[in-house]
Design a protein around this motif. Structure first.
Motif, PDB file in Angstrom:
ATOM      1  N   MET A 256       0.848  -1.192   0.000  1.00  0.00           N
ATOM      2  CA  MET A 256       0.000   0.000   0.000  1.00  0.00           C
ATOM      3  C   MET A 256       0.882   1.240   0.000  1.00  0.00           C
ATOM      4  O   MET A 256       1.914   1.277   0.670  1.00  0.00           O
ATOM      5  N   SER A 257       0.458   2.261  -0.724  1.00  0.00           N
ATOM      6  CA  SER A 257       1.233   3.493  -0.780  1.00  0.00           C
ATOM      7  C   SER A 257       1.167   4.222   0.553  1.00  0.00           C
ATOM      8  O   SER A 257       0.294   3.961   1.381  1.00  0.00           O
ATOM      9  N   ASP A 258       2.095   5.151   0.747  1.00  0.00           N
ATOM     10  CA  ASP A 258       2.105   5.935   1.979  1.00  0.00           C
ATOM     11  C   ASP A 258       0.804   6.713   2.127  1.00  0.00           C
ATOM     12  O   ASP A 258       0.229   7.206   1.138  1.00  0.00           O
ATOM     13  N   MET A 259       0.332   6.840   3.363  1.00  0.00           N
ATOM     14  CA  MET A 259      -0.860   7.631   3.642  1.00  0.00           C
ATOM     15  C   MET A 259      -0.512   9.106   3.556  1.00  0.00           C
ATOM     16  O   MET A 259       0.418   9.573   4.218  1.00  0.00           O
ATOM     17  N   ARG A 260      -1.273   9.844   2.763  1.00  0.00           N
ATOM     18  CA  ARG A 260      -1.010  11.269   2.543  1.00  0.00           C
ATOM     19  C   ARG A 260      -1.757  12.087   3.594  1.00  0.00           C
ATOM     20  O   ARG A 260      -2.979  12.069   3.642  1.00  0.00           O
ATOM     21  N   LEU A 261      -1.001  12.784   4.429  1.00  0.00           N
ATOM     22  CA  LEU A 261      -1.585  13.471   5.580  1.00  0.00           C
ATOM     23  C   LEU A 261      -1.455  14.982   5.486  1.00  0.00           C
ATOM     24  O   LEU A 261      -0.437  15.512   5.027  1.00  0.00           O
ATOM     25  N   ILE A 262      -2.488  15.664   5.966  1.00  0.00           N
ATOM     26  CA  ILE A 262      -2.487  17.114   6.146  1.00  0.00           C
ATOM     27  C   ILE A 262      -2.351  17.391   7.637  1.00  0.00           C
ATOM     28  O   ILE A 262      -3.002  16.727   8.458  1.00  0.00           O
ATOM     29  N   VAL A 263      -1.532  18.353   7.997  1.00  0.00           N
ATOM     30  CA  VAL A 263      -1.451  18.797   9.388  1.00  0.00           C
ATOM     31  C   VAL A 263      -2.201  20.115   9.517  1.00  0.00           C
ATOM     32  O   VAL A 263      -1.857  21.109   8.858  1.00  0.00           O
TER      33      VAL A 263
ATOM     34  N   GLN B  43       9.448  11.402   9.734  1.00  0.00           N
ATOM     35  CA  GLN B  43      10.200  10.235  10.188  1.00  0.00           C
ATOM     36  C   GLN B  43       9.356   8.967  10.226  1.00  0.00           C
ATOM     37  O   GLN B  43       9.879   7.876  10.463  1.00  0.00           O
ATOM     38  N   ALA B  44       8.053   9.092   9.979  1.00  0.00           N
ATOM     39  CA  ALA B  44       7.144   7.951  10.139  1.00  0.00           C
ATOM     40  C   ALA B  44       7.159   7.038   8.918  1.00  0.00           C
ATOM     41  O   ALA B  44       7.228   7.504   7.778  1.00  0.00           O
ATOM     42  N   LYS B  45       7.067   5.746   9.180  1.00  0.00           N
ATOM     43  CA  LYS B  45       6.937   4.778   8.095  1.00  0.00           C
ATOM     44  C   LYS B  45       5.465   4.668   7.697  1.00  0.00           C
ATOM     45  O   LYS B  45       4.589   4.544   8.554  1.00  0.00           O
ATOM     46  N   GLY B  46       5.192   4.749   6.404  1.00  0.00           N
ATOM     47  CA  GLY B  46       3.833   4.588   5.921  1.00  0.00           C
ATOM     48  C   GLY B  46       3.044   5.867   5.813  1.00  0.00           C
ATOM     49  O   GLY B  46       1.861   5.842   5.465  1.00  0.00           O
ATOM     50  N   ALA B  47       3.660   7.013   6.113  1.00  0.00           N
ATOM     51  CA  ALA B  47       2.962   8.297   6.054  1.00  0.00           C
ATOM     52  C   ALA B  47       3.831   9.337   5.362  1.00  0.00           C
ATOM     53  O   ALA B  47       5.060   9.285   5.433  1.00  0.00           O
ATOM     54  N   VAL B  48       3.185  10.287   4.704  1.00  0.00           N
ATOM     55  CA  VAL B  48       3.895  11.368   4.046  1.00  0.00           C
ATOM     56  C   VAL B  48       3.075  12.645   4.192  1.00  0.00           C
ATOM     57  O   VAL B  48       1.846  12.618   4.169  1.00  0.00           O
ATOM     58  N   LEU B  49       3.734  13.761   4.382  1.00  0.00           N
ATOM     59  CA  LEU B  49       3.050  15.054   4.506  1.00  0.00           C
ATOM     60  C   LEU B  49       2.682  15.566   3.119  1.00  0.00           C
ATOM     61  O   LEU B  49       3.546  15.706   2.245  1.00  0.00           O
ATOM     62  N   THR B  50       1.398  15.852   2.932  1.00  0.00           N
ATOM     63  CA  THR B  50       0.948  16.352   1.632  1.00  0.00           C
ATOM     64  C   THR B  50       0.288  17.722   1.724  1.00  0.00           C
ATOM     65  O   THR B  50       0.022  18.353   0.706  1.00  0.00           O
ATOM     66  N   GLY B  51       0.012  18.181   2.953  1.00  0.00           N
ATOM     67  CA  GLY B  51      -0.615  19.488   3.114  1.00  0.00           C
ATOM     68  C   GLY B  51      -0.365  20.056   4.491  1.00  0.00           C
ATOM     69  O   GLY B  51      -0.212  19.316   5.468  1.00  0.00           O
ATOM     70  N   ALA B  52      -0.315  21.383   4.560  1.00  0.00           N
ATOM     71  CA  ALA B  52      -0.098  22.088   5.832  1.00  0.00           C
ATOM     72  C   ALA B  52      -1.125  23.213   5.913  1.00  0.00           C
ATOM     73  O   ALA B  52      -1.090  24.155   5.113  1.00  0.00           O
ATOM     74  N   LEU B  53      -2.046  23.096   6.861  1.00  0.00           N
ATOM     75  CA  LEU B  53      -3.168  24.027   6.973  1.00  0.00           C
ATOM     76  C   LEU B  53      -2.932  25.030   8.094  1.00  0.00           C
ATOM     77  O   LEU B  53      -2.459  24.677   9.168  1.00  0.00           O
ATOM     78  N   GLU B  54      -3.280  26.279   7.827  1.00  0.00           N
ATOM     79  CA  GLU B  54      -3.225  27.319   8.852  1.00  0.00           C
ATOM     80  C   GLU B  54      -4.431  28.243   8.718  1.00  0.00           C
ATOM     81  O   GLU B  54      -5.146  28.215   7.711  1.00  0.00           O
ATOM     82  N   ALA B  55      -4.648  29.062   9.730  1.00  0.00           N
ATOM     83  CA  ALA B  55      -5.775  30.000   9.719  1.00  0.00           C
ATOM     84  C   ALA B  55      -5.602  31.036   8.612  1.00  0.00           C
ATOM     85  O   ALA B  55      -4.479  31.418   8.279  1.00  0.00           O
ATOM     86  N   PRO B  56      -6.698  31.521   8.038  1.00  0.00           N
ATOM     87  CA  PRO B  56      -6.614  32.522   6.969  1.00  0.00           C
ATOM     88  C   PRO B  56      -5.885  33.796   7.383  1.00  0.00           C
ATOM     89  O   PRO B  56      -5.346  34.509   6.535  1.00  0.00           O
TER      90      PRO B  56
ATOM     91  N   PHE C 266       2.484  12.707  21.727  1.00  0.00           N
ATOM     92  CA  PHE C 266       1.126  12.913  21.221  1.00  0.00           C
ATOM     93  C   PHE C 266       1.109  12.815  19.694  1.00  0.00           C
ATOM     94  O   PHE C 266       0.174  12.258  19.108  1.00  0.00           O
ATOM     95  N   ALA C 267       2.135  13.370  19.055  1.00  0.00           N
ATOM     96  CA  ALA C 267       2.224  13.315  17.593  1.00  0.00           C
ATOM     97  C   ALA C 267       2.377  11.879  17.113  1.00  0.00           C
ATOM     98  O   ALA C 267       1.741  11.459  16.136  1.00  0.00           O
ATOM     99  N   ASN C 268       3.207  11.109  17.797  1.00  0.00           N
ATOM    100  CA  ASN C 268       3.382   9.697  17.424  1.00  0.00           C
ATOM    101  C   ASN C 268       2.057   8.944  17.509  1.00  0.00           C
ATOM    102  O   ASN C 268       1.721   8.144  16.633  1.00  0.00           O
ATOM    103  N   GLY C 269       1.314   9.202  18.566  1.00  0.00           N
ATOM    104  CA  GLY C 269       0.020   8.552  18.728  1.00  0.00           C
ATOM    105  C   GLY C 269      -0.974   8.964  17.654  1.00  0.00           C
ATOM    106  O   GLY C 269      -1.744   8.144  17.163  1.00  0.00           O
ATOM    107  N   ALA C 270      -0.957  10.245  17.276  1.00  0.00           N
ATOM    108  CA  ALA C 270      -1.887  10.744  16.264  1.00  0.00           C
ATOM    109  C   ALA C 270      -1.600  10.121  14.902  1.00  0.00           C
ATOM    110  O   ALA C 270      -2.522   9.755  14.158  1.00  0.00           O
ATOM    111  N   VAL C 271      -0.319  10.003  14.552  1.00  0.00           N
ATOM    112  CA  VAL C 271       0.039   9.375  13.276  1.00  0.00           C
ATOM    113  C   VAL C 271      -0.344   7.899  13.304  1.00  0.00           C
ATOM    114  O   VAL C 271      -0.872   7.359  12.321  1.00  0.00           O
ATOM    115  N   LYS C 272      -0.114   7.243  14.430  1.00  0.00           N
ATOM    116  CA  LYS C 272      -0.522   5.844  14.583  1.00  0.00           C
ATOM    117  C   LYS C 272      -2.027   5.708  14.383  1.00  0.00           C
ATOM    118  O   LYS C 272      -2.505   4.781  13.710  1.00  0.00           O
TER     119      LYS C 272
END
Length: 271
Positions: A1-8, A25-38, A241-247
């Motif tokens: 399966m391809s890496d999961m594409r995640l937005i933070v 640093q996570a296996k199976g995940a990749v950052l594809t978007g970064a969201l912030e307030a307008p 907390f970040a490790n748990g969220a990615v998991k």
């Protein structure tokens, strides 16, 4: 399966930057978007550079709808208004929505629950393995001890935290209430000041401390006659907390739409 594409979501904040580093640093995940307030002055900046990493080419954006076109999930540690704004978009785009935001009201929770017929949501007041094990233990102890043991939840966080009690404290209080078979909203005492009278049997008390740079300390006290049981967890780094969220995001990727918690992710729901 391809890496999961995640937005933070909230990628420019303290927790958001930790999440960007964790996903890198996570296996199976990749950052594809970064969201912030307008209104954020960080819009357009590289999320990797902001997180102390080499440039990753993922710039901060305020448009979740657009970011979601090329994503599988969003990890959301922001503020209630932002999270609720993200809920509908994540559901429409069929994103896994991992929610670690605290301070959500009952009406906010109703909005989150309303999308789970079509969306996969994982929500927890705390994403760490240790805290969720603690909650499971609190439930078990509360079930074993009768109301001769008073329950108090003590928490301390850094001085910049804007909600109280913490989401983790409320999660622990809910675990105690579940163990006792009572409604937390009817038995919780969130503050004491002045002439309060004697403590009522069966109440679940909360005490809040704020100061310094404390990441998060939580203790549940079962106080009986001449003895006291204390169950504690101390967090030293937001990375847990970040490790748990990615998991949680990776776990939820192939799950049916519904509402899940870290207890489900960790297999503790029947503990």
């Amino acid at each position: 399966m391809s890496d999961m594409r995640l937005i933070v979501a909230g990628a420019g904040g303290r927790m958001g930057r930790v999440l960007v580093r964790t996903i890198a640093q996570a296996k199976g995940a990749v950052l594809t978007g970064a969201l912030e307030a307008p209104t954020s002055p960080l819009l357009g900046q590289d999320s990797g550079v902001l997180a102390g990493l080499p440039a990753n080419g993922v710039a901060l954006s305020a448009d979740l709808w657009e970011l979601a076109k090329n994503a599988d999930g969003v990890i959301d540690f922001t503020v209630p208004a932002a999270t609720i704004a993200n809920v509908a978009i994540a559901a429409q785009r069929r994103l896994v929505h991992v929610i670690g935001t605290t301070g959500l009201s009952e009406s906010d929770q109703a909005v989150i629950r309303s999308v789970t017929a079509q969306a996969t949501v994982v929500q927890s007041g705390n994403m760490s393995l240790g805290v969720n094990l603690l909650a499971a233990l609190v439930k078990r102890v509360a079930k074993s001890l009768d109301e001769d043991f008073d329950i108090e939840v003590l928490e301390m966080h850094h001085k910049m935290k804007i909600d109280a009690p913490s989401g983790t404290a409320l999660m622990l209080g809910q675990a105690a209430a579940d163990g006792r078979g009572v409604e937390l909203g009817q038995r919780a005492v969130r503050s004491r000041d002045g002439y309060t009278g004697e403590r009522r049997n069966g109440d679940i008390g909360f005490a809040t401390l704020r100061g310094g740079t404390v990441v998060g300390d939580h203790t549940v006290i079962f106080a009986g006659a001449d003895e006291r049981i204390e169950l504690s967890h101390k967090a030293g780094d937001r990375a847990l907390f970040a490790n748990g969220a990615v998991k949680a995001a990776l776990w939820a990727r192939d799950k049916k739409p519904g509402f899940y918690t870290m207890m489900d992710v960790l297999g503790l729901s029947d503990f």
